[in-house]
Write a protein that holds these residues in place. Structure first.
Motif, PDB file in Angstrom:
ATOM      1  N   ALA A   1       9.215  26.327   7.572  1.00 26.11           N
ATOM      2  CA  ALA A   1       8.685  26.304   8.932  1.00 26.11           C
ATOM      3  C   ALA A   1       8.991  25.003   9.671  1.00 26.11           C
ATOM      4  N   GLU A   2       8.693  23.863   9.047  1.00 23.41           N
ATOM      5  CA  GLU A   2       8.905  22.566   9.688  1.00 23.41           C
ATOM      6  C   GLU A   2       9.746  21.676   8.764  1.00 23.41           C
ATOM      7  N   ALA A   3      10.499  20.776   9.382  1.00 20.64           N
ATOM      8  CA  ALA A   3      11.363  19.896   8.594  1.00 20.64           C
ATOM      9  C   ALA A   3      11.322  18.482   9.147  1.00 20.64           C
ATOM     10  N   VAL A   4      11.450  17.527   8.255  1.00 21.31           N
ATOM     11  CA  VAL A   4      11.550  16.120   8.636  1.00 21.31           C
ATOM     12  C   VAL A   4      12.790  15.539   7.963  1.00 21.31           C
ATOM     13  N   GLU A   5      13.627  14.901   8.754  1.00 24.15           N
ATOM     14  CA  GLU A   5      14.815  14.234   8.231  1.00 24.15           C
ATOM     15  C   GLU A   5      14.441  12.823   7.795  1.00 24.15           C
ATOM     16  N   ILE A   6      14.496  12.583   6.512  1.00 21.45           N
ATOM     17  CA  ILE A   6      14.264  11.238   5.990  1.00 21.45           C
ATOM     18  C   ILE A   6      15.594  10.510   5.985  1.00 21.45           C
ATOM     19  N   ASP A   7      15.656   9.401   6.712  1.00 20.27           N
ATOM     20  CA  ASP A   7      16.923   8.720   6.944  1.00 20.27           C
ATOM     21  C   ASP A   7      17.562   8.199   5.662  1.00 20.27           C
ATOM     22  N   SER A   8      16.749   7.630   4.784  1.00 24.23           N
ATOM     23  CA  SER A   8      17.305   6.989   3.598  1.00 24.23           C
ATOM     24  C   SER A   8      16.265   6.985   2.485  1.00 24.23           C
ATOM     25  N   ALA A   9      16.606   7.590   1.353  1.00 24.08           N
ATOM     26  CA  ALA A   9      15.713   7.614   0.198  1.00 24.08           C
ATOM     27  C   ALA A   9      16.526   7.359  -1.059  1.00 24.08           C
ATOM     28  N   PRO A  10      16.036   6.526  -1.966  1.00 30.83           N
ATOM     29  CA  PRO A  10      16.772   6.290  -3.215  1.00 30.83           C
ATOM     30  C   PRO A  10      16.851   7.573  -4.035  1.00 30.83           C
ATOM     31  N   SER A  11      18.016   7.843  -4.606  1.00 31.37           N
ATOM     32  CA  SER A  11      18.143   9.008  -5.481  1.00 31.37           C
ATOM     33  C   SER A  11      17.376   8.802  -6.781  1.00 31.37           C
ATOM     34  N   PHE A  12      17.139   7.536  -7.123  1.00 33.03           N
ATOM     35  CA  PHE A  12      16.343   7.177  -8.304  1.00 33.03           C
ATOM     36  C   PHE A  12      15.632   5.876  -7.989  1.00 33.03           C
ATOM     37  N   TYR A  13      14.367   5.765  -8.415  1.00 35.81           N
ATOM     38  CA  TYR A  13      13.652   4.505  -8.178  1.00 35.81           C
ATOM     39  C   TYR A  13      12.590   4.334  -9.247  1.00 35.81           C
ATOM     40  N   ALA A  14      12.667   3.205  -9.936  1.00 29.00           N
ATOM     41  CA  ALA A  14      11.696   2.886 -10.988  1.00 29.00           C
ATOM     42  C   ALA A  14      11.131   1.504 -10.735  1.00 29.00           C
ATOM     43  N   VAL A  15       9.825   1.372 -10.952  1.00 29.39           N
ATOM     44  CA  VAL A  15       9.145   0.090 -10.793  1.00 29.39           C
ATOM     45  C   VAL A  15       8.383  -0.197 -12.073  1.00 29.39           C
ATOM     46  N   ALA A  16       8.569  -1.391 -12.612  1.00 34.95           N
ATOM     47  CA  ALA A  16       7.826  -1.833 -13.801  1.00 34.95           C
ATOM     48  C   ALA A  16       7.178  -3.175 -13.479  1.00 34.95           C
ATOM     49  N   THR A  17       5.932  -3.360 -13.902  1.00 34.33           N
ATOM     50  CA  THR A  17       5.209  -4.596 -13.604  1.00 34.33           C
ATOM     51  C   THR A  17       4.603  -5.175 -14.870  1.00 34.33           C
ATOM     52  N   SER A  18       4.294  -6.460 -14.823  1.00 37.65           N
ATOM     53  CA  SER A  18       3.646  -7.123 -15.953  1.00 37.65           C
ATOM     54  C   SER A  18       2.124  -7.095 -15.841  1.00 37.65           C
ATOM     55  N   ALA A  19       1.614  -6.634 -14.717  1.00 34.94           N
ATOM     56  CA  ALA A  19       0.167  -6.575 -14.469  1.00 34.94           C
ATOM     57  C   ALA A  19      -0.123  -5.353 -13.609  1.00 34.94           C
ATOM     58  N   PRO A  20      -1.388  -4.973 -13.446  1.00 37.16           N
ATOM     59  CA  PRO A  20      -1.694  -3.888 -12.514  1.00 37.16           C
ATOM     60  C   PRO A  20      -1.104  -4.166 -11.138  1.00 37.16           C
ATOM     61  N   TRP A  21      -0.733  -3.103 -10.436  1.00 41.17           N
ATOM     62  CA  TRP A  21      -0.013  -3.245  -9.169  1.00 41.17           C
ATOM     63  C   TRP A  21      -0.750  -4.146  -8.184  1.00 41.17           C
ATOM     64  N   ASN A  22      -2.061  -3.963  -8.031  1.00 43.98           N
ATOM     65  CA  ASN A  22      -2.799  -4.742  -7.034  1.00 43.98           C
ATOM     66  C   ASN A  22      -2.908  -6.216  -7.389  1.00 43.98           C
ATOM     67  N   GLN A  23      -2.553  -6.591  -8.623  1.00 46.98           N
ATOM     68  CA  GLN A  23      -2.532  -7.990  -9.020  1.00 46.98           C
ATOM     69  C   GLN A  23      -1.119  -8.574  -8.986  1.00 46.98           C
ATOM     70  N   SER A  24      -0.140  -7.716  -8.760  1.00 47.63           N
ATOM     71  CA  SER A  24       1.253  -8.148  -8.844  1.00 47.63           C
ATOM     72  C   SER A  24       1.836  -8.571  -7.507  1.00 47.63           C
ATOM     73  N   ILE A  25       1.448  -7.887  -6.433  1.00 49.60           N
ATOM     74  CA  ILE A  25       2.055  -8.164  -5.134  1.00 49.60           C
ATOM     75  C   ILE A  25       1.114  -7.727  -4.025  1.00 49.60           C
ATOM     76  N   THR A  26       1.111  -8.466  -2.933  1.00 51.29           N
ATOM     77  CA  THR A  26       0.276  -8.098  -1.794  1.00 51.29           C
ATOM     78  C   THR A  26       0.978  -7.042  -0.948  1.00 51.29           C
ATOM     79  N   ALA A  27       0.196  -6.398  -0.099  1.00 53.81           N
ATOM     80  CA  ALA A  27       0.763  -5.381   0.789  1.00 53.81           C
ATOM     81  C   ALA A  27       1.780  -5.981   1.754  1.00 53.81           C
ATOM     82  N   VAL A  28       1.512  -7.207   2.207  1.00 51.06           N
ATOM     83  CA  VAL A  28       2.439  -7.871   3.142  1.00 51.06           C
ATOM     84  C   VAL A  28       3.776  -8.152   2.457  1.00 51.06           C
ATOM     85  N   GLU A  29       3.731  -8.661   1.226  1.00 51.02           N
ATOM     86  CA  GLU A  29       4.962  -8.953   0.505  1.00 51.02           C
ATOM     87  C   GLU A  29       5.697  -7.662   0.126  1.00 51.02           C
ATOM     88  N   ASP A  30       4.944  -6.619  -0.184  1.00 51.98           N
ATOM     89  CA  ASP A  30       5.557  -5.323  -0.471  1.00 51.98           C
ATOM     90  C   ASP A  30       6.300  -4.810   0.752  1.00 51.98           C
TER      91      ASP A  30
END
Length: 253
Positions: free
Chosen positions: A87-116
């Motif tokens: 019924a409805e469609a959205v064109e996403i301009d650019s998306a990684p075909s693969f994306y993995a993120v690994a952290t040494s601590a819980p996400w909220n302790q690793s990086i702020t929203a501004v830095e993200d």
């Protein structure tokens, strides 16, 4: 002389060089063959510094592996006259075909929203979608749907606390690539953070490509589609004839 003396005093007062990443990869090339069932990439490194280790706030490490970017059309289905249709469609301009993120601590302790937002570290930030139709008010739901589908396919993943960090100096983690990855350049980034702020970034590349028979068939399908189609028909006919002959031999035996 006074100017020179002032410059020397200023240089001496500057802080020592910031912490930096020294990165290593277990492999920089991944070969896709006919029996390829995925691959694990070991990412390891060390923190190079000229100052004493600062324990408070602690150092954190974030590792990302990003596949080739591609445009994606995401459809929303609706039930019309008892049938589910697009019924409805959205064109996403650019998306990684693969994306993995690994952290040494819980996400909220690793990086702020501004830095993200600044470095585009998390999966939603790595996806660029600015061309949603004005009549679709919840365009973010389409991006969320894309993330959900690719998470189910093993193409998007977040692995918190999977980076082993020893003595705030040595680190390592393993990123699993599924069998359905795309060819191309995979960007590997390592972020060092303190109190959620990025203090150092290091980038490297992993090249993923088809080899052997897989590469030959792929190239044939792109450069000579007619020959590829005829070859496919011939293989299918040969396989059918072989199965029929085997069945007759079994029956007659």
């Amino acid at each position: 002389m006074r100017v020179l003396a002032a410059l020397l005093i200023l240089i001496a007062a500057l802080p020592a060089r910031a912490e930096e990443v020294v990165l290593g990869l277990s492999r920089t090339n991944v070969s896709i063959t006919t029996d390829f069932d995925g691959s694990d990439i070991l990412i390891f490194g060390a923190v190079k510094r000229e100052v004493a280790i600062q324990s408070d706030p602690p150092l954190q490490v974030i590792v990302t592996v990003e596949g080739p970017l591609e445009p994606v059309t995401v459809w929303r289905k609706a039930r019309k006259l008892g049938i589910w249709v697009n019924a409805e469609a959205v064109e996403i301009d650019s998306a990684p075909s693969f994306y993995a993120v690994a952290t040494s601590a819980p996400w909220n302790q690793s990086i702020t929203a501004v830095e993200d937002l600044r470095h585009k570290v998390s999966i939603p930030r790595a996806i660029r979608s600015v061309g949603a139709p004005m009549d679709i008010m919840d365009s973010e739901a389409f991006t969320e749907a894309l993330i959900r589908v690719r998470e189910q396919q093993g193409l998007y993943r977040v692995e918190e606390e999977s980076v082993e960090l020893q003595e705030s100096t040595l680190f390592d983690t393993s990123i699993s690539m599924p069998a359905n990855i795309s060819e191309g350049r995979y960007l590997t980034r390592v972020f060092l953070t303190r109190a959620g702020k990025v203090i150092s970034v290091h980038e490297s590349e992993i090249q993923v490509g088809k080899v052997g028979l897989e590469r030959w068939l792929f190239t044939l399908s792109r450069q000579m589609p007619l020959a590829y189609g005829l070859l496919s028909l011939a293989i299918a006919a040969l396989a059918g004839w072989g199965a029929s002959a085997l069945f007759r031999a079994i029956r007659s035996g």
